[in-house]
Write an enzyme that holds these catalytic residues in place. Structure first.
Site, PDB file in Angstrom:
ATOM      1  N   ASP A   1       0.842   1.352  -8.900  1.00  0.00           N
ATOM      2  CA  ASP A   1       0.870   1.296  -7.397  1.00  0.00           C
ATOM      3  C   ASP A   1      -0.507   1.730  -7.439  1.00  0.00           C
ATOM      4  O   ASP A   1      -0.871   1.863  -7.378  1.00  0.00           O
ATOM      5  CB  ASP A   1       1.681   2.723  -7.043  1.00  0.00           C
ATOM      6  CG  ASP A   1       1.732   2.163  -5.730  1.00  0.00           C
ATOM      7  OD1 ASP A   1       0.456   1.518  -4.611  1.00  0.00           O
ATOM      8  OD2 ASP A   1       3.198   1.749  -4.527  1.00  0.00           O
TER       9      ASP A   1
ATOM     10  N   HIS B   1       3.758   9.898  -7.272  1.00  0.00           N
ATOM     11  CA  HIS B   1       3.519   9.148  -6.070  1.00  0.00           C
ATOM     12  C   HIS B   1       4.974   9.379  -5.209  1.00  0.00           C
ATOM     13  O   HIS B   1       6.308   8.668  -5.580  1.00  0.00           O
ATOM     14  CB  HIS B   1       2.768   8.654  -5.831  1.00  0.00           C
ATOM     15  CG  HIS B   1       3.285   7.211  -6.188  1.00  0.00           C
ATOM     16  ND1 HIS B   1       3.449   6.049  -4.801  1.00  0.00           N
ATOM     17  CD2 HIS B   1       3.514   6.247  -7.577  1.00  0.00           C
ATOM     18  CE1 HIS B   1       3.724   5.209  -5.480  1.00  0.00           C
ATOM     19  NE2 HIS B   1       3.444   5.124  -6.717  1.00  0.00           N
TER      20      HIS B   1
ATOM     21  N   CYS C   1       7.440   5.972  -4.610  1.00  0.00           N
ATOM     22  CA  CYS C   1       6.711   5.200  -5.403  1.00  0.00           C
ATOM     23  C   CYS C   1       7.955   3.546  -5.566  1.00  0.00           C
ATOM     24  O   CYS C   1       9.671   4.184  -5.652  1.00  0.00           O
ATOM     25  CB  CYS C   1       7.458   5.587  -6.671  1.00  0.00           C
ATOM     26  SG  CYS C   1       7.764   4.447  -7.962  1.00  0.00           S
TER      27      CYS C   1
ATOM     28  N   ARG D   1      -1.539   1.801  -4.308  1.00  0.00           N
ATOM     29  CA  ARG D   1      -2.325   2.660  -3.838  1.00  0.00           C
ATOM     30  C   ARG D   1      -2.953   4.440  -4.339  1.00  0.00           C
ATOM     31  O   ARG D   1      -2.811   5.175  -3.828  1.00  0.00           O
ATOM     32  CB  ARG D   1      -1.221   3.163  -2.661  1.00  0.00           C
ATOM     33  CG  ARG D   1      -0.924   1.633  -1.444  1.00  0.00           C
ATOM     34  CD  ARG D   1       0.557   2.013  -0.932  1.00  0.00           C
ATOM     35  NE  ARG D   1       1.983   2.134  -2.099  1.00  0.00           N
ATOM     36  CZ  ARG D   1       2.967   2.620  -1.743  1.00  0.00           C
ATOM     37  NH1 ARG D   1       3.275   2.539  -0.232  1.00  0.00           N
ATOM     38  NH2 ARG D   1       4.377   2.684  -2.878  1.00  0.00           N
TER      39      ARG D   1
ATOM     40  N   CYS E   1       1.301   5.501 -12.215  1.00  0.00           N
ATOM     41  CA  CYS E   1       1.997   4.492 -11.800  1.00  0.00           C
ATOM     42  C   CYS E   1       0.784   3.179 -11.822  1.00  0.00           C
ATOM     43  O   CYS E   1      -0.362   3.365 -10.879  1.00  0.00           O
ATOM     44  CB  CYS E   1       2.418   4.576 -10.461  1.00  0.00           C
ATOM     45  SG  CYS E   1       3.798   3.263  -9.761  1.00  0.00           S
TER      46      CYS E   1
HETATM   47 ZN    ZN Z   1       5.447   3.777  -7.857  1.00  0.00          ZN
END
Ligand code: ZN
Length: 212
Positions: A44, A98, A101, A46, A42
């Site tokens: 993302d 994750h 998300c 993090r 992803c």
């Molecule tokens: Zn995500």
């Protein structure tokens, strides 16, 4: 100091650290790459692939998009996978989702956020495929986490439906396909799916190649 300048300063420190440990670090990595793994994760911020798996530059070939999707009409993702499989000859492809998300959360909602809704429509489809199971989960958080897992499961299966993955299986018995979830609350990775070379999907997705 403007925020972006911190990144440039960090880079200088990083170069110093690398050279202190191994003076030929950049000579070595600049020659070629021979990664053993393709990571589809992803976007993302993090979930930094190299950090959470403890690998060095040169070890992971990476593709990231919102909600770690393998969409059959996405030529960006397809080009990455084809190059990784046929040219780099990776041994493993990992799809990593994750918990927490935002993409999956948005797909679960009716929020209209513009173009991203088109992309996340694919996640809504996955909800619909698994609606019986998901609708039966009373707790919102548990249903959300289960959709995150089911999404990874489906994306790994999408990889098995690609012709060039099937051809590499037939010719070279690789790559192995993996579905993992990164738990942003604990930092741990969890394996939720594994497809070994030759484990073909439903016959509607199986290709016959010219030399057969
Ligand atoms: Zn995500």
């Amino acid at each position: 100091m403007e925020a972006y300048k911190r990144l440039l300063l960090n880079n200088q420190a990083w170069v110093k650290d690398k050279l202190a440990v191994r003076p030929d670090f950049f000579e070595r990595t600049s020659e070629t790459q021979k990664p053993e793994f393709l990571w589809i994760g992803c976007s993302d911020s993090r979930v930094p692939a190299e950090d959470i798996t403890g690998v060095e530059p040169g070890e992971l070939f990476v593709h990231r998009n919102v909600a770690n999707m393998v969409v059959h009409t996405d030529f960006n993702m397809l080009s990455v996978v084809q190059y990784a499989v046929e040219v780099l000859k990776v041994q493993h492809i990992i799809v990593c989702g994750h918990y927490g998300c935002g993409g999956i959360k948005t797909a679960l909602s009716r929020q209209h956020l513009g173009l991203i809704n088109k992309w996340l429509r694919h996640v809504k489809d996955i909800y619909r495929f698994h609606a019986t199971e998901l609708d039966a989960i009373p707790d919102d958080e548990a249903r959300y986490e289960r959709l995150i897992e089911l999404n990874v499961f489906e994306q790994v299966h999408h990889l098995a439906e690609l012709s060039f993955v099937q051809l590499a299986w037939k010719q070279e018995r690789r790559p192995t396909l993996h579905g993992w979830i990164y738990d942003i609350h604990t930092g741990h990775l969890k394996q939720i799916a594994k497809i070994d070379p030759g484990q073909l999907p439903h016959e509607i997705y199986v290709y016959e190649f010219p030399d057969e």
